[in-house]
Scaffold this active site. Sequence first.
Site, PDB file in Angstrom:
ATOM      1  CE  LYS A   1      41.693  36.650  41.344  1.00  0.00           C
ATOM      2  NZ  LYS A   1      41.057  37.959  41.031  1.00  0.00           N
TER       3      LYS A   1
ATOM      4  CE1 TYR B   1      44.886  35.933  43.032  1.00  0.00           C
ATOM      5  CE2 TYR B   1      45.560  33.903  41.963  1.00  0.00           C
ATOM      6  CZ  TYR B   1      45.208  35.239  41.889  1.00  0.00           C
ATOM      7  OH  TYR B   1      45.163  35.861  40.678  1.00  0.00           O
TER       8      TYR B   1
ATOM      9  CG  ASP C   1      39.182  49.571  50.823  1.00  0.00           C
ATOM     10  OD1 ASP C   1      38.857  48.413  50.447  1.00  0.00           O
ATOM     11  OD2 ASP C   1      39.922  49.769  51.805  1.00  0.00           O
TER      12      ASP C   1
ATOM     13  CB  THR D   1      51.457  42.707  38.353  1.00  0.00           C
ATOM     14  OG1 THR D   1      51.251  41.448  39.013  1.00  0.00           O
ATOM     15  CG2 THR D   1      50.758  42.704  37.004  1.00  0.00           C
TER      16      THR D   1
ATOM     17  CG  ASN E   1      42.217  45.010  37.807  1.00  0.00           C
ATOM     18  OD1 ASN E   1      42.780  44.063  37.271  1.00  0.00           O
ATOM     19  ND2 ASN E   1      42.895  45.939  38.491  1.00  0.00           N
TER      20      ASN E   1
END
Length: 255
Positions: free
Chosen positions: A182, A178, A65, A213, A92
Amino acid sequence: MSEQNTYRQVALVTGANKGIGRAAAEQLADLGMTVVIGARDPRRGEEAAAALREAGGDVHAVTLDVTEEDVVRAAAAWIEERFGHLDVLINNAGITGSGQVSPADATDQIPSGVDLDMVRSVFETNVFGVIAVTNAVLPLLRRSRAPRIVNVSSHAGSLTLNSDLDGPFAALLPSAAYSPSKSALTALTVQYAKELRKDGILVNAAAPGYVDTDSNNHTGFLTPAQGAAVLVRLATLGADGPTAGFFGEGGSIVW
């Protein structure tokens, strides 16, 4: 038997029990690497590793984790005890913050109304988790003959693409969690590359593309294997390969 004949490349892929991470693990195993699947859920991690072993890969699972520093340190210690070195790290593991809603459709990430706790949780995984894992395994990467780090970013993190009001991302909803996470990850990639260049460690960011996904409720048009291809390419760069770059499968991506 000489060290030359016994040396085997070892790769760690975080968040690799499914999706892009699992596909990357499979492709690296197909190349002959020993692959460690990092997964928060030990059962799911072992199931993924077992399936890839069944297909002929030398694949193992470790509980990981990225938001729990003691768990991260324990995973690094396990890799050291088992293999003694690490050649490839693919960071990832990541979350959107909006569950299975595509970041492009996440109304809960619009900046003026965003929940700060959600933003913190996204950065905790997508940015701080990358720092935690990278720093924990750096001593093992320094023992590699060809160390490579790949940070899984996103086209959504490109400031150039997002600020183009007539560009392909113009219709996407604004994101305070998000996309900025990134952007921060690609910036962090440059700083690690700058520090580690002298050690021969190549560090790059990869954008897999819009992959089918769980994170986007399977609305993506690329397969996980297609998305993983750029990760694997950057993980297997030659000594003269790039560092501090941001790449998709088609080549460099604007920052």
